[in-house]
Design an enzyme around this catalytic site. Structure first.
Site, PDB file in Angstrom:
ATOM      1  N   GLU A 145       0.832  -1.199   0.000  1.00 42.08           N
ATOM      2  CA  GLU A 145       0.000   0.000   0.000  1.00 42.08           C
ATOM      3  C   GLU A 145       0.866   1.248   0.000  1.00 42.08           C
ATOM      4  O   GLU A 145       1.741   1.399   0.867  1.00 42.08           O
ATOM      5  CB  GLU A 145      -0.907   0.051   1.232  1.00 42.08           C
ATOM      6  CG  GLU A 145      -2.088  -0.874   1.194  1.00 42.08           C
ATOM      7  CD  GLU A 145      -3.033  -0.651   2.374  1.00 42.08           C
ATOM      8  OE1 GLU A 145      -4.126  -1.241   2.360  1.00 42.08           O
ATOM      9  OE2 GLU A 145      -2.682   0.116   3.309  1.00 42.08           O
ATOM     10  N   CYS A 146       0.637   2.137  -0.940  1.00 42.26           N
ATOM     11  CA  CYS A 146       1.243   3.464  -0.983  1.00 42.26           C
ATOM     12  C   CYS A 146       2.775   3.386  -0.915  1.00 42.26           C
ATOM     13  O   CYS A 146       3.429   3.211  -1.930  1.00 42.26           O
ATOM     14  CB  CYS A 146       0.672   4.340   0.119  1.00 42.26           C
ATOM     15  SG  CYS A 146       0.897   6.112  -0.179  1.00 42.26           S
TER      16      CYS A 146
END
Length: 489
Positions: A374-375
């Site tokens: 994520e990210c």
């Protein structure tokens, strides 16, 4: 089932009023008195809970009605506050600010109502005197279901200033629980995405939290605030049951379909209370032995919701944290890899210099093993970040940007992956100042439905990489599916 955990919500008219200083200081002050304090943060923010954890010695937890739904706010709160003497909930933005265009959804006011908790309003009084009465009157009367039970005045300049403020507030009948003067040592440094995380500050963070606790203890009526919290009343319903949530989640298909295969229908979302795990359950959701899942940590990867590791463990994972800044290999026996959010752009040189780990991650991912990123994890898997070599798992480049990307997202899984079947709807949050080019692979991770329609992220082999932060408590099947893929890969 009812629970009467004493609780307070610390809110403000707007961001920058001093909520984090007061909330963290209260947590530290109550903890210093020997109370077991449960720390909570309204909204998706990962950074403030780190300061809360430092103040209380307990993991900070988020309460986000957009990501998790209103029905999970009280259960998640009860799960986190189990066995505690008091819970302190720090709000987000202004008291009535929530998801854009969604009314009160995800606002501090909504969470306070769902928790039946009294609100203490932190007011930045630095540039006002008598006008504070009009401001507080507006906030106490705007929504009669929100109980604004008192104020704490912040950034008060002098004794005379305090007298003027107290006289004004007497006219609206709102008690003052504290008055904080300007004290530079409780300031915490900020940068492009808010406060600098605790993990990056070390002793300086400890000193800052201690200063917050001392200032609040010296300046606030702790006995009055404790009495207010104890008057919050009972909350009905059961606490979130991590094991039960995993057991009752839809069983994942085995093996997980490859991208492009026929998509199964969306998983059912069981309603009502989560059942308790069966007595005979051992290891994971299916009674099998545990599999090792490595989770990136350290200063570069500090963004993670506490429930994610708990759900992974309940699904049968042995969760092991490693530090990509220091460790040159994945933990021995790793079967799955989770790389959450953080600040790889700040540590790009150090991450790039750790070539042995970059190669180990690439071999692991390109071999088909399950990887959820994520990210920050997405950036780490790219070929390069700001011109520095990264893991090269994804045929994409990442760079810093002047533009802040921020907001809630309504998304649907486009491709079958280790986290979700195509068609699974989830809500997420984006918060970054970086750009990945291209923004999506041949098999995108998500189709974002709001605020604008687009596809983003990458699904390839066992990799799911995306900018979207999601909260797995809303879909416990995500953890179960990931662990099952770890077993079969």
């Amino acid at each position: 089932m009812t629970s009467s955990v004493p609780r307070l919500v610390i809110a403000a008219p707007s961001s920058g009023s001093g909520k984090t200083t007061v909330a963290t200081g209260l947590m530290a002050a109550f903890a210093a008195r020997g109370l077991a304090v449960s720390p909570h943060k309204v909204g998706p923010d990962y950074i403030d809970p780190g300061y809360h954890a430092l103040a209380t010695g307990r993991v900070g937890r988020n309460l986000d009605a957009y990501l998790c739904g209103t029905g999970l706010i009280a259960p998640l709160f009860l799960h986190g506050s189990r066995g505690c003497d008091i819970a302190v909930v720090e709000g987000v933005m202004g008291l009535f600010d929530g998801a854009a265009g969604e009314g009160e959804l995800a606002s501090t006011a909504q969470v306070a109502k769902l928790l039946r908790a009294p609100v203490v309003l932190v007011v930045d009084a630095s540039s006002q005197s008598r006008s504070v009465a009009a401001l507080v009157h507006g906030f106490t009367t705007w929504d009669p279901e929100v109980r604004v039970a008192g104020v704490i005045l912040n950034k008060v300049g002098s004794e005379r200033h305090e007298v003027l403020l107290r006289e004004a507030l007497e006219s609206v009948g709102v008690p003052v629980f504290g008055v904080l003067r300007r004290v530079p040592q409780v300031d915490t440094p900020s940068r492009h995405l808010g406060l600098v995380p605790v993990a990056e500050r070390g002793a300086a963070a400890v000193e800052a939290v201690a200063a917050m606790g001392s200032q609040v203890a010296d300046s606030c009526d702790l006995e009055g605030l404790l009495a207010l919290a104890r008057g919050a009343g009972a909350l009905s319903g059961a606490a979130f049951d991590v094991a039960g949530a995993v057991v009752s989640s839809p069983p994942p298909p085995l093996p997980v379909p490859t991208p492009g295969a026929a998509a199964p229908g969306p998983p059912l979302r069981p309603g009502g209370p989560r059942p308790q795990a069966p007595d005979g359950l051992k290891g994971g959701a299916d009674g099998l032995g545990k599999v090792r899942v490595a989770v990136a940590g350290g200063a570069a990867f500090t963004f993670s919701y506490a429930e994610h590791s708990e759900l992974l463990a309940a699904a049968g994972a042995e969760v092991v944290v490693f530090d990509p800044l220091r460790d040159e290999g994945l933990p021995e026996g790793t079967r799955g890899l989770v790389i959450g959010g953080g600040f790889p752009e700040v540590y790009a040189a150090e991450l790039s210099a750790n070539e042995p780990l970059r190669k180990a991650v690439a071999e692991f991912a390109l071999g088909g093993a399950p990887v959820a990123a994520e990210c920050a994890g997405l950036l780490y898997l790219c070929r390069e970040l700001d011109g520095r070599p990264m893991c090269g798992v994804l045929d994409a480049t990442a760079r810093m940007s002047e533009r802040l990307t921020l907001g809630y997202r309504d998304a649907v899984a486009v491709s079958d992956s280790v986290l979700a079947g195509a068609g699974t709807r989830m809500r997420g949050h984006e918060f970054h100042r970086t750009v990945v080019e291209p923004g999506a692979g041949a098999a995108p991770a998500w189709g974002v439905r709001a605020p604008e329609r687009r596809v983003e992220g990458f699904v390839q082999q066992g990799v799911h990489a995306s900018y979207l932060h999601t909260h797995w408590a809303a879909e416990p099947g995500v953890a179960r599916r990931f662990v099952e893929r770890c077993r079969t890969s």
